[in-house]
Design a protein around this motif. Structure first.
Motif, mmCIF file in Angstrom:
data_model
loop_
_atom_site.group_PDB
_atom_site.id
_atom_site.type_symbol
_atom_site.label_atom_id
_atom_site.label_comp_id
_atom_site.label_asym_id
_atom_site.label_seq_id
_atom_site.Cartn_x
_atom_site.Cartn_y
_atom_site.Cartn_z
ATOM 1 N N GLU A 1 11.607 3.294 9.350
ATOM 2 C CA GLU A 1 10.824 2.123 8.966
ATOM 3 C C GLU A 1 9.526 2.470 8.256
ATOM 4 O O GLU A 1 9.058 1.698 7.422
ATOM 5 N N GLY A 2 8.941 3.639 8.571
ATOM 6 C CA GLY A 2 7.629 3.936 8.018
ATOM 7 C C GLY A 2 7.537 5.204 7.212
ATOM 8 O O GLY A 2 6.425 5.676 6.948
ATOM 9 N N PRO B 1 10.812 14.605 14.234
ATOM 10 C CA PRO B 1 9.690 14.136 15.063
ATOM 11 C C PRO B 1 9.205 12.762 14.625
ATOM 12 O O PRO B 1 9.253 12.411 13.439
ATOM 13 N N TRP B 2 8.721 12.016 15.593
ATOM 14 C CA TRP B 2 8.114 10.718 15.282
ATOM 15 C C TRP B 2 6.918 10.901 14.362
ATOM 16 O O TRP B 2 6.729 10.148 13.419
ATOM 17 N N HIS B 3 6.114 11.919 14.602
ATOM 18 C CA HIS B 3 4.874 12.151 13.860
ATOM 19 C C HIS B 3 4.924 13.562 13.304
ATOM 20 O O HIS B 3 5.049 14.526 14.066
ATOM 21 N N ALA C 1 8.706 13.660 0.058
ATOM 22 C CA ALA C 1 8.250 12.832 1.167
ATOM 23 C C ALA C 1 7.536 11.602 0.637
ATOM 24 O O ALA C 1 6.997 11.599 -0.473
ATOM 25 N N TRP C 2 7.582 10.553 1.427
ATOM 26 C CA TRP C 2 6.785 9.351 1.205
ATOM 27 C C TRP C 2 6.146 8.996 2.546
ATOM 28 O O TRP C 2 6.816 9.021 3.590
ATOM 29 N N HIS C 3 4.855 8.654 2.526
ATOM 30 C CA HIS C 3 4.148 8.417 3.779
ATOM 31 C C HIS C 3 3.660 6.977 3.887
ATOM 32 O O HIS C 3 3.337 6.328 2.893
ATOM 33 N N SER C 4 3.559 6.514 5.106
ATOM 34 C CA SER C 4 3.024 5.185 5.389
ATOM 35 C C SER C 4 1.501 5.210 5.343
ATOM 36 O O SER C 4 0.871 6.227 5.651
ATOM 37 N N THR C 5 0.900 4.083 4.969
ATOM 38 C CA THR C 5 -0.550 3.921 5.084
ATOM 39 C C THR C 5 -0.874 2.771 6.029
ATOM 40 O O THR C 5 -1.926 2.151 5.949
ATOM 41 N N LEU C 6 0.043 2.503 6.934
ATOM 42 C CA LEU C 6 -0.092 1.340 7.814
ATOM 43 C C LEU C 6 -1.368 1.388 8.639
ATOM 44 O O LEU C 6 -1.961 0.363 8.944
ATOM 45 N N ALA D 1 0.801 -1.215 0.000
ATOM 46 C CA ALA D 1 0.000 0.000 0.000
ATOM 47 C C ALA D 1 0.837 1.270 0.000
ATOM 48 O O ALA D 1 0.309 2.351 -0.195
ATOM 49 N N ASP D 2 2.142 1.165 0.243
ATOM 50 C CA ASP D 2 2.959 2.375 0.265
ATOM 51 C C ASP D 2 4.400 2.063 -0.128
ATOM 52 O O ASP D 2 4.765 0.906 -0.349
ATOM 53 N N CYS D 3 5.208 3.106 -0.181
ATOM 54 C CA CYS D 3 6.588 3.010 -0.679
ATOM 55 C C CYS D 3 7.618 3.085 0.433
ATOM 56 O O CYS D 3 8.763 3.488 0.198
ATOM 57 N N THR D 4 7.263 2.699 1.643
ATOM 58 C CA THR D 4 8.186 2.810 2.766
ATOM 59 C C THR D 4 9.022 1.545 2.926
ATOM 60 O O THR D 4 8.771 0.520 2.301
ATOM 61 N N MET D 5 10.019 1.636 3.817
ATOM 62 C CA MET D 5 10.857 0.471 4.078
ATOM 63 C C MET D 5 10.046 -0.709 4.590
ATOM 64 O O MET D 5 10.394 -1.866 4.348
#
Length: 465
Positions: free
Chosen positions: A241-242, A288-290, A225-230, A175-179
């Protein structure tokens, strides 16, 4: 917030510490971790794996399963040359090769336990899926040279390729381009292509990298930027990681293998974005974490969302550009972390946990990496001293059971539930990773460094740089 009175978490609180009298104690501490792993070892017709009672899923992944545990045994074997550890590695490889599909199934089960039911491509990914088992077996092959391990890598790689999806931009699985998803799968394919000497696998990796670049988000604050959809909606967790740091790092790997300038430029833009959203901390900075404007920032400090992971992008960029600014960025993360009092003091993003993922072991690895890269400099010595402190915490936090024969590290894995404390065995989340970090400290103290690196880690394996 509830407080576990035996293992309290308070901002500014101190971890237990204990110095070793002799560096050989690191080996003995690691052997106590081995005895703990032995208590969880399960053997069947396929080989061996590790599991908590009642959870015998045979997970072969790096994050919480056998490929991560074997990483610890490879470090332990190369230092001791004790044949029983090599036999464990072989038998674990047998099991991973026969049951690699279980890694993804275990990863999906973990997500479902956290209320995530969407197909995110977890069955294929680098940390919890098929790519994870393949990466473990590639590294194990370097030690065993067994054809059956290489054949299993071929089978795993073919499975990942057979299940790739395609759109106008390239190949994808999740669903996303993260690690944690496609970027991790992509760097595995580059590693597998090199290992198998297979141009078709490399072409697939390039098509995956092409899509990752095409899906970059030009952020108005600067960079890509690339974002997680976890967690369903876009989850702005920009670190390793995300988020952006990990994706940018993966593109440095793609550039090393393919020499495509678009990959290098996209990785540079990832670094620009991270610097744009960074927050000054004393003489350094942190990410930041978020990343939500107006939200009070929390700074994780280890591998998943902290400097230990995010620095990999900067060192990866240094490797492909030779530009000093990226070494300075690593120093900036170090000083940002030290400003919050780590590794000695707990903080909002560094709680009562000592694991590789989000705790002291991950911080120790970062400090050792700084000590290696900047070896012989004042900064290198400063990082080495901080590493000594982190190692003392890991020694002090180990609890001995059964008359001292077994050593465990109780941790609170979830930041928002610091009262839930228990030992675990995996690489990212428990004893295997913590003990491996102490074995690396042992090597650093002896100045005989031969670190084992998976493809998600660009730092040097020794002092030759």
């Amino acid at each position: 917030m509830k407080i576990n009175q035996k293992y309290p978490f308070t901002i500014g609180g101190l971890h237990n510490r204990k110095k070793v009298e002799n560096i050989e104690e690191y080996i003995e501490i690691a052997k106590k971790a081995h005895d703990y792993l032995e208590s969880l070892r399960i053997e069947d017709k396929d080989g061996i794996y590790w599991a908590h009672p009642g959870k015998e899923d045979g997970n072969g992944a790096i994050y919480t399963g056998s490929a991560g545990v074997v990483y610890f045994y490879m470090e332990l074997y190369q230092l001791t040359k004790e044949e029983n550890y090599l036999e464990i590695i072989r038998k674990a490889a047998d099991y991973i090769g026969a049951n690699w599909r279980k890694a993804g199934e275990a990863g999906i089960a973990m997500l479902r336990e956290n209320g995530i039911f969407e197909d995110l491509g977890t069955i294929y990914n680098y940390y919890c899926g098929a790519a994870s088992t393949g990466e473990g077996l590639i590294t194990i092959y370097g030690l065993t040279k067994r054809q059956k391990d290489k054949d299993a890598v071929r089978e795993i790689t073919d499975f990942i390729l057979a299940n790739a999806k395609e759109d106008q931009d390239g190949l994808y699985w999740g669903a996303d381009c993260t690690m944690f998803h496609d970027a991790g799968t992509m760097i595995y394919l580059y590693h597998a292509a090199d290992f198998l000497q297979d141009d078709k696998v490399k072409e697939a990796a390039e098509r995956a990298a092409d899509r990752i670049v095409a899906n970059a988000i030009a952020d108005p604050r600067g960079g890509y930027a690339w974002h997680s959809t976890l967690h369903g909606d876009v989850d702005r967790v920009p670190n390793f990681e995300g988020g952006t740091a990990g994706t940018g790092y993966a593109l440095t790997v793609a550039y090393r293998y393919s020499q495509k300038e678009t990959y290098r430029q996209a990785a540079i833009e990832a670094a620009k974005h991270l610097k744009a959203i960074s927050v000054r901390q004393g003489d350094g900075f942190l990410i930041p974490w978020h990343d939500v404007p107006g939200e009070e920032p929390i700074f994780y400090l280890a591998n998943c969302h902290g400097p230990a992971g995010t620095s990999k992008l900067f060192y990866g960029l240094y490797r492909i550009t030779n530009e000093e600014q990226y070494l300075n960025d690593i120093k900036g993360l170090f000083y940002g972390m030290r400003h919050l009092g780590a590794p000695e003091k707990m903080s909002a993003g560094y709680w009562n946990t000592v694991c590789v993922c989000c705790g002291t072991a991950g911080i120790l690895q970062f400090l050792l990496n700084c000590g290696i890269v900047f070896y012989g400099t004042d900064f290198g010595r400063e990082a080495s001293e901080a590493a000594e402190t982190a190692a003392e915490i890991l020694v002090g936090e180990q609890e001995n059971k059964f008359g001292g024969r077994i050593g465990v590290w109780p941790i609170a894995y979830e930041r928002i539930k610091p009262e839930n404390v228990a030992p675990d065995f995996g690489y990212a989340t428990g004893s295997a990773g913590i003990a491996a970090a102490l074995l690396q400290m042992y090597q650093f103290r002896k100045k005989e460094i031969h670190f084992i690196r998976y493809i998600d880690d660009p730092y040097p394996t020794d002092l030759s740089l």
